[in-house]
Design an enzyme around this catalytic site. Structure first.
Site, PDB file in Angstrom:
ATOM      1  N   LYS A 256      -0.797   2.989  90.481  1.00 14.85           N
ATOM      2  CA  LYS A 256      -0.171   1.760  89.989  1.00 14.85           C
ATOM      3  C   LYS A 256       0.417   1.989  88.599  1.00 14.85           C
ATOM      4  O   LYS A 256       1.578   1.657  88.330  1.00 14.85           O
ATOM      5  CB  LYS A 256      -1.202   0.632  89.911  1.00 14.85           C
ATOM      6  CG  LYS A 256      -1.630   0.014  91.223  1.00 14.85           C
ATOM      7  CD  LYS A 256      -2.586  -1.127  90.961  1.00 14.85           C
ATOM      8  CE  LYS A 256      -3.059  -1.811  92.232  1.00 14.85           C
ATOM      9  NZ  LYS A 256      -3.908  -0.941  93.059  1.00 14.85           N
TER      10      LYS A 256
ATOM     11  N   ARG B 120     -17.311 -16.833  73.099  1.00 11.89           N
ATOM     12  CA  ARG B 120     -16.589 -15.597  72.767  1.00 11.89           C
ATOM     13  C   ARG B 120     -15.564 -15.813  71.661  1.00 11.89           C
ATOM     14  O   ARG B 120     -14.835 -14.889  71.306  1.00 11.89           O
ATOM     15  CB  ARG B 120     -15.902 -15.043  74.011  1.00 11.89           C
ATOM     16  CG  ARG B 120     -16.878 -14.589  75.100  1.00 11.89           C
ATOM     17  CD  ARG B 120     -16.182 -13.785  76.174  1.00 11.89           C
ATOM     18  NE  ARG B 120     -15.216 -14.564  76.921  1.00 11.89           N
ATOM     19  CZ  ARG B 120     -15.505 -15.270  78.010  1.00 11.89           C
ATOM     20  NH1 ARG B 120     -16.747 -15.314  78.465  1.00 11.89           N
ATOM     21  NH2 ARG B 120     -14.562 -15.947  78.659  1.00 11.89           N
TER      22      ARG B 120
END
Length: 285
Positions: A117, A248
């Site tokens: 990819k 986070r």
């Protein structure tokens, strides 16, 4: 030419040693790539945002690929996420196809398919699977429907098979009796659910939920042992906070994940399902 993504070019942080390769426009960048037919010299074609940050286009294509997988294709999604982190943290630009193999060498969970990819993006500037799927109305519709709360891959594909290509089609073609309560809510408030929640608002909700949790637990007779049945004793021992993207440090959140854990002294005497039931009743009241 590309929409906003979570990976900004400056986060890749290369020195100005590569700045001589910078292009002033997307067209110049693509022309430079077209002139470099060899795979080892294809970097110019893949970095339309800033040529000295060769990883940017690879990261963007991998993000697109990740988004085009169905929700149940967890292994492919995780592989894309691992590769995105690996590419974004690469110590030097990926210029030749062998650079990709060296980068992936020794990384668990990344096979030949993922390497292919990235190499395809490096050489051609796009990942052909992304191009094909983005041009397929059925794939686009499945991706849209999976953003509806309560709609997983099988339901999304069933709606497509029924001829739906938009949310308006779902409302017109799918009988309400064939929708779950969650799907009806998801369709009704789709636009609202798509909006991000500002961090300040999440912080305010966290304070309210924690206060509600404290009040509810203390006010329930026989729920807590006597030494924990007052605020001063329970508050420092109660784990009740927002997690997820808020924890986070993100500036906004897609939803609010709130975790509640009763003090260890309570043990198994208060099952989580009972605490959850009490909190839901308090919220509904």
């Amino acid at each position: 030419t590309s929409q906003a993504h979570t990976f900004a070019p400056l986060q890749l942080g290369y020195s100005d040693a590569h700045s001589d390769d910078s292009c002033s426009s997307d067209e110049q960048c693509l022309e430079a790539g077209g002139a470099a037919a060899g795979a080892a010299q294809a970097a110019h074609r893949t970095c339309h945002l800033a040529c000295k940050y060769c990883q940017v286009c690879i990261v963007l294509e991998l993000e697109v690929a990740r988004g085009l997988y169905r929700k149940d294709q967890v292994f492919q999604i995780r592989a894309c996420e691992r590769m995105i982190r690996l590419v974004a943290a690469a110590p030097r630009p990926l210029v030749a196809v062998q650079d990709v193999e060296e980068l992936v060498a020794g990384s668990a969970g990344l096979g030949r398919g993922m390497v292919d990819k990235v190499q395809e993006v490096l050489v051609s500037g796009r990942y052909s699977r992304n191009v094909a799927q983005q041009a397929d109305p059925r794939v686009v519709a499945v991706q849209l429907f999976q953003r509806v709360w309560g709609c997983g891959p099988p339901t999304a594909e069933a709606w497509v098979a029924a001829g739906c290509r938009s949310l308006e089609d779902v409302a017109a073609l799918i009988p309400p009796s064939h929708l779950t309560p969650q799907q009806r809510i998801g369709l009704k408030y789709f636009t609202d659910f798509e909006q991000r929640i500002p961090r300040a608002e999440v912080q305010d909700v966290e304070g309210q939920l924690r206060e509600l949790t404290l009040t509810t637990l203390i006010a329930t007779p026989g729920l807590l042992p006597p030494h924990l049945s007052h605020r001063e004793a329970l508050s420092p021992r109660l784990h009740a906070r927002v997690a997820g993207s808020y924890l986070r440090g993100r500036p906004s959140c897609g939803d609010i994940d709130f975790i509640v854990a009763v003090p260890r002294e309570v043990g198994d005497e208060v099952p989580p399902c009972r605490v959850l039931g009490l909190l839901l009743a308090a919220l509904r009241s």
